[in-house]
Design a protein around this motif. Sequence first.
Motif, PDB file in Angstrom:
ATOM      1  N   TYR A   1      -0.032   9.152   6.007  1.00 48.93           N
ATOM      2  CA  TYR A   1       0.439   7.830   5.561  1.00 48.93           C
ATOM      3  C   TYR A   1       1.638   7.358   6.370  1.00 48.93           C
ATOM      4  O   TYR A   1       1.694   6.199   6.804  1.00 48.93           O
ATOM      5  CB  TYR A   1       0.791   7.919   4.080  1.00 48.93           C
ATOM      6  N   HIS A   2       2.613   8.245   6.595  1.00 49.95           N
ATOM      7  CA  HIS A   2       3.847   7.795   7.261  1.00 49.95           C
ATOM      8  C   HIS A   2       3.574   7.337   8.694  1.00 49.95           C
ATOM      9  O   HIS A   2       4.266   6.459   9.208  1.00 49.95           O
ATOM     10  CB  HIS A   2       4.918   8.892   7.217  1.00 49.95           C
ATOM     11  N   SER A   3       2.555   7.888   9.358  1.00 47.08           N
ATOM     12  CA  SER A   3       2.227   7.436  10.718  1.00 47.08           C
ATOM     13  C   SER A   3       1.683   6.016  10.689  1.00 47.08           C
ATOM     14  O   SER A   3       1.985   5.206  11.572  1.00 47.08           O
ATOM     15  CB  SER A   3       1.206   8.379  11.360  1.00 47.08           C
ATOM     16  N   PHE A   4       0.885   5.707   9.674  1.00 50.38           N
ATOM     17  CA  PHE A   4       0.372   4.341   9.521  1.00 50.38           C
ATOM     18  C   PHE A   4       1.516   3.359   9.293  1.00 50.38           C
ATOM     19  O   PHE A   4       1.566   2.283   9.912  1.00 50.38           O
ATOM     20  CB  PHE A   4      -0.623   4.283   8.359  1.00 50.38           C
ATOM     21  N   ILE A   5       2.444   3.717   8.444  1.00 47.48           N
ATOM     22  CA  ILE A   5       3.569   2.825   8.149  1.00 47.48           C
ATOM     23  C   ILE A   5       4.446   2.634   9.391  1.00 47.48           C
ATOM     24  O   ILE A   5       4.840   1.506   9.724  1.00 47.48           O
ATOM     25  CB  ILE A   5       4.390   3.373   6.971  1.00 47.48           C
ATOM     26  N   ILE A   6       4.741   3.723  10.094  1.00 47.73           N
ATOM     27  CA  ILE A   6       5.562   3.615  11.312  1.00 47.73           C
ATOM     28  C   ILE A   6       4.864   2.731  12.339  1.00 47.73           C
ATOM     29  O   ILE A   6       5.486   1.856  12.958  1.00 47.73           O
ATOM     30  CB  ILE A   6       5.826   5.019  11.899  1.00 47.73           C
TER      31      ILE A   6
ATOM     32  N   LYS B   1      -3.550   9.010  30.908  1.00 53.96           N
ATOM     33  CA  LYS B   1      -3.402   9.911  29.761  1.00 53.96           C
ATOM     34  C   LYS B   1      -4.074   9.347  28.511  1.00 53.96           C
ATOM     35  O   LYS B   1      -3.444   9.189  27.459  1.00 53.96           O
ATOM     36  CB  LYS B   1      -1.917  10.163  29.490  1.00 53.96           C
ATOM     37  N   PRO B   2      -5.356   9.042  28.599  1.00 55.68           N
ATOM     38  CA  PRO B   2      -6.039   8.465  27.430  1.00 55.68           C
ATOM     39  C   PRO B   2      -6.113   9.408  26.240  1.00 55.68           C
ATOM     40  O   PRO B   2      -6.180   8.971  25.089  1.00 55.68           O
ATOM     41  CB  PRO B   2      -7.442   8.154  27.966  1.00 55.68           C
ATOM     42  N   GLU B   3      -6.059  10.719  26.505  1.00 57.13           N
ATOM     43  CA  GLU B   3      -6.203  11.700  25.432  1.00 57.13           C
ATOM     44  C   GLU B   3      -5.046  11.669  24.440  1.00 57.13           C
ATOM     45  O   GLU B   3      -5.151  12.206  23.336  1.00 57.13           O
ATOM     46  CB  GLU B   3      -6.345  13.113  26.001  1.00 57.13           C
ATOM     47  N   ILE B   4      -3.936  11.005  24.796  1.00 53.31           N
ATOM     48  CA  ILE B   4      -2.796  10.930  23.885  1.00 53.31           C
ATOM     49  C   ILE B   4      -3.173  10.216  22.595  1.00 53.31           C
ATOM     50  O   ILE B   4      -2.588  10.449  21.542  1.00 53.31           O
ATOM     51  CB  ILE B   4      -1.584  10.235  24.559  1.00 53.31           C
ATOM     52  N   VAL B   5      -4.185   9.347  22.666  1.00 53.40           N
ATOM     53  CA  VAL B   5      -4.620   8.613  21.475  1.00 53.40           C
ATOM     54  C   VAL B   5      -5.196   9.566  20.424  1.00 53.40           C
ATOM     55  O   VAL B   5      -5.153   9.278  19.231  1.00 53.40           O
ATOM     56  CB  VAL B   5      -5.650   7.526  21.855  1.00 53.40           C
ATOM     57  N   ALA B   6      -5.718  10.700  20.868  1.00 51.28           N
ATOM     58  CA  ALA B   6      -6.251  11.686  19.931  1.00 51.28           C
ATOM     59  C   ALA B   6      -5.267  12.819  19.655  1.00 51.28           C
ATOM     60  O   ALA B   6      -5.589  13.749  18.909  1.00 51.28           O
ATOM     61  CB  ALA B   6      -7.559  12.266  20.471  1.00 51.28           C
ATOM     62  N   ASN B   7      -4.067  12.719  20.238  1.00 47.30           N
ATOM     63  CA  ASN B   7      -3.076  13.785  20.068  1.00 47.30           C
ATOM     64  C   ASN B   7      -1.807  13.335  19.360  1.00 47.30           C
ATOM     65  O   ASN B   7      -0.982  14.165  18.975  1.00 47.30           O
ATOM     66  CB  ASN B   7      -2.697  14.371  21.432  1.00 47.30           C
ATOM     67  N   ASN B   8      -1.629  12.026  19.189  1.00 46.81           N
ATOM     68  CA  ASN B   8      -0.422  11.483  18.573  1.00 46.81           C
ATOM     69  C   ASN B   8      -0.849  10.463  17.520  1.00 46.81           C
ATOM     70  O   ASN B   8      -1.391   9.410  17.858  1.00 46.81           O
ATOM     71  CB  ASN B   8       0.466  10.831  19.644  1.00 46.81           C
ATOM     72  N   SER B   9      -0.613  10.770  16.254  1.00 45.86           N
ATOM     73  CA  SER B   9      -1.147   9.929  15.185  1.00 45.86           C
ATOM     74  C   SER B   9      -0.507   8.542  15.137  1.00 45.86           C
ATOM     75  O   SER B   9      -1.176   7.562  14.795  1.00 45.86           O
ATOM     76  CB  SER B   9      -0.976  10.623  13.831  1.00 45.86           C
ATOM     77  N   VAL B  10       0.775   8.442  15.485  1.00 50.26           N
ATOM     78  CA  VAL B  10       1.417   7.118  15.489  1.00 50.26           C
ATOM     79  C   VAL B  10       0.820   6.250  16.588  1.00 50.26           C
ATOM     80  O   VAL B  10       0.481   5.073  16.358  1.00 50.26           O
ATOM     81  CB  VAL B  10       2.940   7.250  15.673  1.00 50.26           C
ATOM     82  N   ILE B  11       0.654   6.807  17.778  1.00 51.14           N
ATOM     83  CA  ILE B  11       0.038   6.050  18.870  1.00 51.14           C
ATOM     84  C   ILE B  11      -1.400   5.700  18.511  1.00 51.14           C
ATOM     85  O   ILE B  11      -1.882   4.596  18.811  1.00 51.14           O
ATOM     86  CB  ILE B  11       0.105   6.849  20.187  1.00 51.14           C
ATOM     87  N   ALA B  12      -2.094   6.615  17.857  1.00 48.69           N
ATOM     88  CA  ALA B  12      -3.473   6.339  17.452  1.00 48.69           C
ATOM     89  C   ALA B  12      -3.538   5.113  16.550  1.00 48.69           C
ATOM     90  O   ALA B  12      -4.337   4.199  16.781  1.00 48.69           O
ATOM     91  CB  ALA B  12      -4.056   7.555  16.744  1.00 48.69           C
ATOM     92  N   PHE B  13      -2.691   5.080  15.516  1.00 49.45           N
ATOM     93  CA  PHE B  13      -2.665   3.919  14.631  1.00 49.45           C
ATOM     94  C   PHE B  13      -2.218   2.663  15.384  1.00 49.45           C
ATOM     95  O   PHE B  13      -2.728   1.564  15.132  1.00 49.45           O
ATOM     96  CB  PHE B  13      -1.743   4.170  13.444  1.00 49.45           C
ATOM     97  N   LYS B  14      -1.282   2.818  16.304  1.00 49.31           N
ATOM     98  CA  LYS B  14      -0.813   1.654  17.063  1.00 49.31           C
ATOM     99  C   LYS B  14      -1.931   1.054  17.910  1.00 49.31           C
ATOM    100  O   LYS B  14      -2.027  -0.178  18.045  1.00 49.31           O
ATOM    101  CB  LYS B  14       0.371   2.035  17.962  1.00 49.31           C
ATOM    102  N   THR B  15      -2.780   1.888  18.511  1.00 51.15           N
ATOM    103  CA  THR B  15      -3.877   1.337  19.318  1.00 51.15           C
ATOM    104  C   THR B  15      -4.839   0.547  18.441  1.00 51.15           C
ATOM    105  O   THR B  15      -5.356  -0.497  18.856  1.00 51.15           O
ATOM    106  CB  THR B  15      -4.648   2.438  20.063  1.00 51.15           C
TER     107      THR B  15
ATOM    108  N   ILE C   1       0.852  -1.185   0.000  1.00 50.61           N
ATOM    109  CA  ILE C   1       0.000   0.000   0.000  1.00 50.61           C
ATOM    110  C   ILE C   1       0.889   1.236   0.000  1.00 50.61           C
ATOM    111  O   ILE C   1       1.425   1.649   1.034  1.00 50.61           O
ATOM    112  CB  ILE C   1      -1.004   0.004   1.172  1.00 50.61           C
ATOM    113  N   THR C   2       1.069   1.761  -1.163  1.00 50.66           N
ATOM    114  CA  THR C   2       1.900   2.946  -1.339  1.00 50.66           C
ATOM    115  C   THR C   2       1.140   4.180  -0.853  1.00 50.66           C
ATOM    116  O   THR C   2      -0.058   4.124  -0.586  1.00 50.66           O
ATOM    117  CB  THR C   2       2.246   3.130  -2.820  1.00 50.66           C
ATOM    118  N   LYS C   3       1.832   5.277  -0.762  1.00 52.25           N
ATOM    119  CA  LYS C   3       1.170   6.524  -0.359  1.00 52.25           C
ATOM    120  C   LYS C   3       0.079   6.895  -1.359  1.00 52.25           C
ATOM    121  O   LYS C   3      -0.994   7.358  -0.981  1.00 52.25           O
ATOM    122  CB  LYS C   3       2.166   7.667  -0.236  1.00 52.25           C
TER     123      LYS C   3
END
Length: 270
Positions: free
Chosen positions: A58-63, A167-181, A33-35
């Motif tokens: 896209y790069h947050s999803f890949i990371i 700190k549950p709000e970090i899921v809505a403040n950090n896109s990499v963590i959001a994708f990781k969850t 899945i390319t950009k």
Amino acid sequence: MASSVLLTLLFISSIAFGAEARAKPNKPISSLITKTLFDTFFLHKDDTACPAKDFYPYHSFIIASESFPAFGNTGCLATRKREIAAFLAQISHETTGGWPTAPDGPFAWGLCFKEEINPQSNYCDSTNTQWPCYPGKSYKGRGPIQLSWNYNYGPAGKALGFDGLKKPEIVANNSVIAFKTALWFWMTERKPKPSCHDVMVGKYVPTEADLSANRTAGYGLVTNIINGGLECGIPNDARVNDRIGFFERYTKLFKVDTGPNLDCATQTPF
């Protein structure tokens, strides 16, 4: 003698080469899945009409996917693509900003929200003593999978290295963590529920209870895992149909079939 030795060496080399080829790992998800393809899936996620504008690059999803090496990297090429399509379809429904007459259709509007807009509660299960709620915190839906409840925030944070309860709000403040969850939820077995990953790659083995409940493998079972209590066992449920619509669009873009059992209308929820 020299020729026989040469043939032997060639034979050994061919075995070694074959073993090396068999052991060679699959290409990374970015090769599937390319950009460009990602942006085609999510045509409108960065529109001003979407509250999560610019939050899901896209790069947050890949990371994030690099923390889950089995995701999109298990089975044949078609299986790998189908799993990625299923994951992206489910998170698209969870965050959809589409409507029936939306430009490019309702299934081009995934990843429009990063958190629940009008939560009906703080999603605190006070009876859960293993993952106790922190005073003043809300465990409303956040991120691509709309992670909800303290009993999900707690273990997700522990697995991913953040304090999900304080700190549950970090899921809505950090896109990499959001994708990781979202990927953590997808990859994690929570008995009696199997993992979504195992279902999509053919590793799901139904129990007697699953068989009696008609919980057959396929995309519909993934929906059952995610929100079966509200959506499954209901003929022609609009929410289930929306999930299917995203999946059908994405598998078509991936040029793979959807596989069987798309809905969970005849399945008993877990």
